[in-house]
Design an enzyme around this catalytic site. Structure first.
Site, short mmCIF file in Angstrom:
data_model
loop_
_atom_site.label_atom_id
_atom_site.label_comp_id
_atom_site.label_asym_id
_atom_site.label_seq_id
_atom_site.Cartn_x
_atom_site.Cartn_y
_atom_site.Cartn_z
N LYS A 64 0.91 4.76 6.44
CA LYS A 64 0.59 5.50 5.06
C LYS A 64 1.60 6.87 5.79
CE LYS A 64 -2.93 2.59 5.39
NZ LYS A 64 -2.56 1.89 3.72
N SER B 133 0.58 -1.08 0.16
CA SER B 133 0.48 -0.13 -0.33
C SER B 133 0.84 1.18 0.05
CB SER B 133 -0.54 -0.07 1.25
OG SER B 133 -0.23 0.42 2.69
#
Length: 272
Positions: free
Chosen positions: A182, A139
């Site tokens: 993230k 991701s």
């Protein structure tokens, strides 16, 4: 008839030698031999030594000197008694073994203390300082790859606040036992909207040149204002990331720390 006088009973006796004059010996004088080579019987006599008068007694009173008492040291049982001497070597060997065991015990205790201290320090460092993390998934590609090893600075957000653009490790808001990595896109008070995959923060398009073309998304989102104490996060792999577009904003208390270093693979080590 014989010529000897012994045969004549009326002959006068033979003349006798005159007696030697008596000699008075002086005290300590050794008798002199009267004739050459002749030693009197009492020539070896040695008179007794004169008696020694005892020294006057010394009173050990005030100002007197009293010599220290002398005592004899006790005999060494290892040499005084032949039976004990015969068993001295096993005793010495036993003493050496005991000494070695004592030293070994001390070394083990020291090592245990060192390990305990290291465990305490490691716990403090992991809890309040730094943590090692491993990336699982893609991701955050191409910035981070699957199985990359990271150093997360947990102290950074204890003394400061997360900044836009920081790569952070956070707890998944819907399942806090899981953690994600993230990038912070916006902070509290910011307005965020996404148009055809392009991200606008307060109506200003963000520089996302680090995202390759085939990693971009073409979705729309917002606009929304980030509430106080929350952050908006996204993965760099925009079309393959579960982030704030799907499960909402992240509270500050869920942000574990800042990703400070990628240390593995060694050839791709990077400081962020």
């Amino acid at each position: 008839m014989s010529d000897s006088h012994n045969d004549d009973p009326f002959a006068p006796p033979p003349p006798q030698a005159p007696p030697l004059p008596e000699r008075v010996e002086r005290f300590g004088e050794i008798p002199r031999a009267e004739h050459f080579g002749e030693v009197p019987i009492d020539a070896a006599y040695v008179p007794p030594a004169p008696p020694v008068e005892p020294l006057p007694a010394v009173a050990f009173g005030e100002g007197g000197y009293a010599p220290p008492a002398m005592t004899l040291a006790p005999a060494d049982p290892l040499t005084a008694d032949p039976v004990v001497a015969a068993t001295a070597e096993p005793r010495l060997a036993l003493d050496g073994t005991s000494l070695w065991l004592n030293r070994l015990g001390e070394e083990l205790v020291a090592w245990l203390k060192t390990l305990a201290s290291a465990a305490v320090y490691a716990t403090l460092i992991v809890t309040f300082g730094f943590q090692v993390a491993r990336v699982e998934g893609m991701s955050m590609a191409p910035t981070l790859q699957d199985q990359d090893r990271l150093i997360v600075n947990k102290l950074a957000y204890r003394i400061g606040d997360p900044k836009v653009g920081d790569i952070v490790m956070l707890y998944y808001p819907l399942k806090p036992e899981k953690s994600f990595v993230k990038r912070i896109i916006a902070e509290e008070g910011d307005q965020v909207r996404i148009v055809d995959g392009k991200v606008f923060r307060n109506d200003v398009q963000l520089d996302d040149s680090f995202v390759p073309a085939d990693y971009r998304s073409h979705d729309d989102w917002g606009p929304q204002v980030i509430p106080e104490g929350y952050y908006f996060v996204m993965g760099d792999h925009r079309n393959n990331s579960s982030d704030s577009r799907h499960w909402g904003f992240v509270p500050k208390k869920y942000i574990i720390g800042k990703v400070q270093l990628r240390w593995w693979p060694m050839g791709h080590a990077t400081v962020f």
